[in-house]
Design an enzyme around this catalytic site. Sequence first.
Site, PDB file in Angstrom:
ATOM      1  N   GLN A  16      13.711 -34.317 -12.471  1.00  0.00           N
ATOM      2  CA  GLN A  16      14.797 -35.296 -12.587  1.00  0.00           C
ATOM      3  C   GLN A  16      14.744 -36.390 -11.531  1.00  0.00           C
ATOM      4  OE1 GLN A  16      17.920 -32.150 -11.697  1.00  0.00           O
ATOM      5  NE2 GLN A  16      18.855 -33.855 -10.603  1.00  0.00           N
TER       6      GLN A  16
ATOM      7  N   CYS B 133      20.898 -33.841 -13.968  1.00  0.00           N
ATOM      8  CA  CYS B 133      20.626 -32.447 -14.346  1.00  0.00           C
ATOM      9  C   CYS B 133      21.275 -32.103 -15.688  1.00  0.00           C
ATOM     10  CB  CYS B 133      21.141 -31.497 -13.272  1.00  0.00           C
ATOM     11  SG  CYS B 133      22.907 -31.665 -12.962  1.00  0.00           S
TER      12      CYS B 133
END
Length: 363
Positions: free
Chosen positions: A149, A155
């Site tokens: 990420q 997330c």
Amino acid sequence: MYSLVSKLLFLLFLCYSMICLSSCMPSYELDRFTSEEEVLGLFQLWQKEYGREYENLNDEAKRFDIFKDNLKYIRETNARRESAFDYSLGLNEFADLSREEFSKIFTPDMGPLPKDKVDLNDEDDDSCPDAPPSIDWRKKGAVTKVKYQGHCGSCWAFAATGAIEGINAIVSGRRSVSVSEQELVDCVEEAKGCSGGWYHNAFQYVKNNEGIAKEADYLYTAENGTCKASEIKRKAVTLSGYKTVTYQSEKSLYCAVSRQPVSVALDARDFQFYKEGIYNGENCTGKLYTSHAVLIVGYDTVADRDYWIVKNSWGESWGMKGYMFIKRNTGNKDGVCLINDYGAYPTKEEEEAVKPEYYYSSI
Ligand SMILES: *[C@@H]1O[C@H](CO)[C@@H](O)[C@H](O)[C@H]1NC(C)=O
Ligand SMILES: *[C@@H]1O[C@H](CO)[C@@H](O)[C@H](O)[C@H]1NC(C)=O
């Protein structure tokens, strides 16, 4: 004589470590680095391994102090291990970040889940007499490779794509196809892009938008962007909707995971240095809050220890090639680090599976 031999051995060991610091150095080897000089040597090895350079000597000295503190925490935690199944910590790419810095970037407070999203479960979602005693969706081709990420609080988007990829593979009976986190970051209005959000909103968006783009058609940038969904001609996966796991019901979570990969939110502030083994939450205590979202891709038991198999979005150098085991059946209703509380998963009807030629057209 002895000291010369041991120095030579240590040098050899350093050379060996240089080749593979993270991948082949067992965590107990960290105990060899005791003097300030040796720890500095280790820090330099670590910098090489992760290509880390600092702007000036002040900065480097500050990072070295943090590295030392982290090394101490890692060693102390590893010293408490009682069996080979217990979790251990290791030096990874986050080793020069203080716990506060790490938390700010990777595990910020997600805030409360909107009330209307807490309970959308079926009445009987905690009954699954036919659930297998263990399942690993990776082995069934329903899980894509581990992603990263970056320094973006997305997330929730990664937890969502993982669950979407999972249900699509299961319903279509084909290998999972990777779908776009960036589309979610840019287009889900109820979420805040790189500043956090909930996967529930992502599932709803994919349903409303009549699909989500393939990863390759809408690439990840790790930054907020403007929504380009209307430019995407072909949608890779559609959804019918989503359901939630019953709050504080481990049985409900277990039943859901027996059917498909499930998105969960938890408090991951203590995951910074996780390396391997079954994480038991001993340091996931105090005032907990949801600070991260991940994907449960299965469950299993080893030597009477039950655990979840968890896919993270911090790259392959974190944990076990990007994965983590988290203890289940602890007796705590919230589960380890709140893992039992906010699970959700997308639903998809059979006939909505994308036609096979789509998947092979661009390979
Ligand atoms: C990203 O965009 C959202 C609005 O969609 C905003 O609330 C947030 O602050 C932005 N985050 C960053 C890091 O720019
Ligand atoms: C982690 O948990 C152990 C065992 O309960 C405790 O001894 C230790 O102080 C904790 N460490 C932190 C940083 O909270």
